[in-house]
Design an enzyme around this catalytic site. Sequence first.
Site, PDB file in Angstrom:
ATOM      1  N   HIS A   1     -37.825 -66.180  90.852  1.00 38.98           N
ATOM      2  CA  HIS A   1     -38.428 -66.729  92.080  1.00 38.98           C
ATOM      3  C   HIS A   1     -37.727 -68.047  92.375  1.00 38.98           C
ATOM      4  O   HIS A   1     -37.764 -68.970  91.542  1.00 38.98           O
ATOM      5  CB  HIS A   1     -39.923 -66.976  91.870  1.00 38.98           C
ATOM      6  CG  HIS A   1     -40.677 -65.726  91.536  1.00 38.98           C
ATOM      7  ND1 HIS A   1     -41.374 -65.001  92.469  1.00 38.98           N
ATOM      8  CD2 HIS A   1     -40.820 -65.049  90.362  1.00 38.98           C
ATOM      9  CE1 HIS A   1     -41.925 -63.938  91.889  1.00 38.98           C
ATOM     10  NE2 HIS A   1     -41.599 -63.945  90.608  1.00 38.98           N
TER      11      HIS A   1
ATOM     12  N   HIS B   1     -34.956 -60.635  88.735  1.00 43.32           N
ATOM     13  CA  HIS B   1     -36.348 -61.111  88.843  1.00 43.32           C
ATOM     14  C   HIS B   1     -36.361 -62.613  88.587  1.00 43.32           C
ATOM     15  O   HIS B   1     -36.497 -63.067  87.447  1.00 43.32           O
ATOM     16  CB  HIS B   1     -37.223 -60.361  87.829  1.00 43.32           C
ATOM     17  CG  HIS B   1     -38.684 -60.647  87.941  1.00 43.32           C
ATOM     18  ND1 HIS B   1     -39.653 -59.766  87.512  1.00 43.32           N
ATOM     19  CD2 HIS B   1     -39.360 -61.729  88.423  1.00 43.32           C
ATOM     20  CE1 HIS B   1     -40.847 -60.283  87.723  1.00 43.32           C
ATOM     21  NE2 HIS B   1     -40.695 -61.488  88.268  1.00 43.32           N
TER      22      HIS B   1
ATOM     23  N   GLU C   1     -48.031 -56.841  85.040  1.00 44.90           N
ATOM     24  CA  GLU C   1     -47.819 -58.117  84.328  1.00 44.90           C
ATOM     25  C   GLU C   1     -49.148 -58.428  83.612  1.00 44.90           C
ATOM     26  O   GLU C   1     -49.199 -58.459  82.389  1.00 44.90           O
ATOM     27  CB  GLU C   1     -47.434 -59.222  85.310  1.00 44.90           C
ATOM     28  CG  GLU C   1     -47.204 -60.584  84.657  1.00 44.90           C
ATOM     29  CD  GLU C   1     -46.878 -61.682  85.666  1.00 44.90           C
ATOM     30  OE1 GLU C   1     -47.109 -61.483  86.882  1.00 44.90           O
ATOM     31  OE2 GLU C   1     -46.384 -62.757  85.233  1.00 44.90           O
TER      32      GLU C   1
HETATM   33  N1  ADE Z   1     -44.691 -65.866  91.366  1.00 43.29           N
HETATM   34  C1  ADE Z   1     -43.955 -66.646  90.592  1.00 43.29           C
HETATM   35  N2  ADE Z   1     -44.004 -66.237  89.320  1.00 43.29           N
HETATM   36  C2  ADE Z   1     -44.804 -65.144  89.303  1.00 43.29           C
HETATM   37  C3  ADE Z   1     -45.226 -64.253  88.290  1.00 43.29           C
HETATM   38  N3  ADE Z   1     -44.882 -64.404  87.011  1.00 43.29           N
HETATM   39  N4  ADE Z   1     -46.056 -63.245  88.643  1.00 43.29           N
HETATM   40  C4  ADE Z   1     -46.439 -63.100  89.910  1.00 43.29           C
HETATM   41  N5  ADE Z   1     -46.047 -63.886  90.893  1.00 43.29           N
HETATM   42  C5  ADE Z   1     -45.233 -64.908  90.591  1.00 43.29           C
HETATM   43 ZN    ZN Z   2     -42.128 -62.732  89.013  1.00 42.43          ZN
END
Ligand code: ADE
Ligand code: ZN
Length: 334
Positions: free
Chosen positions: A15, A13, A196
């Site tokens: 990005h 995980h 989240e």
């Molecule tokens: N894109 C980058 N970071 C993110 C996160 N923590 N939650 C959702 N989308 C994201």
């Molecule tokens: Zn994320």
Amino acid sequence: MSFIAALPKAELHVHLEGTLEPDEMFRLAARNGITLPWESTDALRALYSFTGLEHFLPLYFEGCKVLCRREDYYDLTAAYLRRAASEGVRRAEMFFGPQTFLDRDIPTADQLGGILDAIADARTDSGIDGALIVTAQRHRTEAAALELLEALRPFRDSILGIGLGSAEAGNPPSKFARFFAAARDEGYRLTCHAGEEGPPSYIREALDLCGVERIDHGYTAAQDPDLVARLADDGVPLTMCPLSNLRLQVTADLSTYPIAEFMKAGVLVTVNSDDPPYFGGYVNDNYAALQQHLGLGPQELAALARNSFLGSFADRSEIDRALAAVAEHEATAS
Ligand code: ADE
Ligand code: ZN
């Protein structure tokens, strides 16, 4: 080297856009003739204090503006993979969201071409096994996500999976049920950010209505014991991101971070960095934060590393090789 630093691990995980270090952001801005709205890297770093996901995302998208040419995507990916390899990461399944850049008419071929070239070169240089998961943005429509899937078709064989990211509240997974069904029909592996900031019902929707194999975050499952039991029974991996959850005020304090209780309940939890410069740490900083705040010992840290490979979308033979490397590390370190 510390136990954590040399522990073989996978990162599931992260990005790619969120790995952009401030120095690199300013370098790419200069290279592309872009004026950033901040005077200096220090002025930018001073903004890395967030009240939540919706406060963070505009800054993240502002930083994305420096990514223009194929070499920018190459450099971004190469830098992350170098850093990850130096932290004992053997496999990295990286998120990337092309819609941000399609808005600026940057061809998918430039975006994905640069990323895929960097993955190939890193495999040769350090042996790290990189793979790409393309994310759609949930604040946009499902029609836009389906259009993205269409744009990915020429790259189908080079993309591992499909995910869903961006602003969670008010954008439940059910909004993207047809998108995930279409992605499944094309043979992609499926994962979804859920729980989240959104409620546990979003995690259930991702599993029941979108058929995803993995949940990104899953933090709010802690509010729903039946869901925790289900995640454990069904072997659904959670890709948790402790420092991200702390910095986005999802959790107030890592000493009560639910990963320990999830582990005890038998959930396949993993530790990841999400957007490392923005949230104050790469993957090993996340392991170290849990070691410090939850008192995790070598056996628990090794269990988390094993989970990272078990929860990955790698081939079984690669997973078995990685598990043997974790066992060897445990044996030599004890
Ligand atoms: N894109 C980058 N970071 C993110 C996160 N923590 N939650 C959702 N989308 C994201
Ligand atoms: Zn994320």
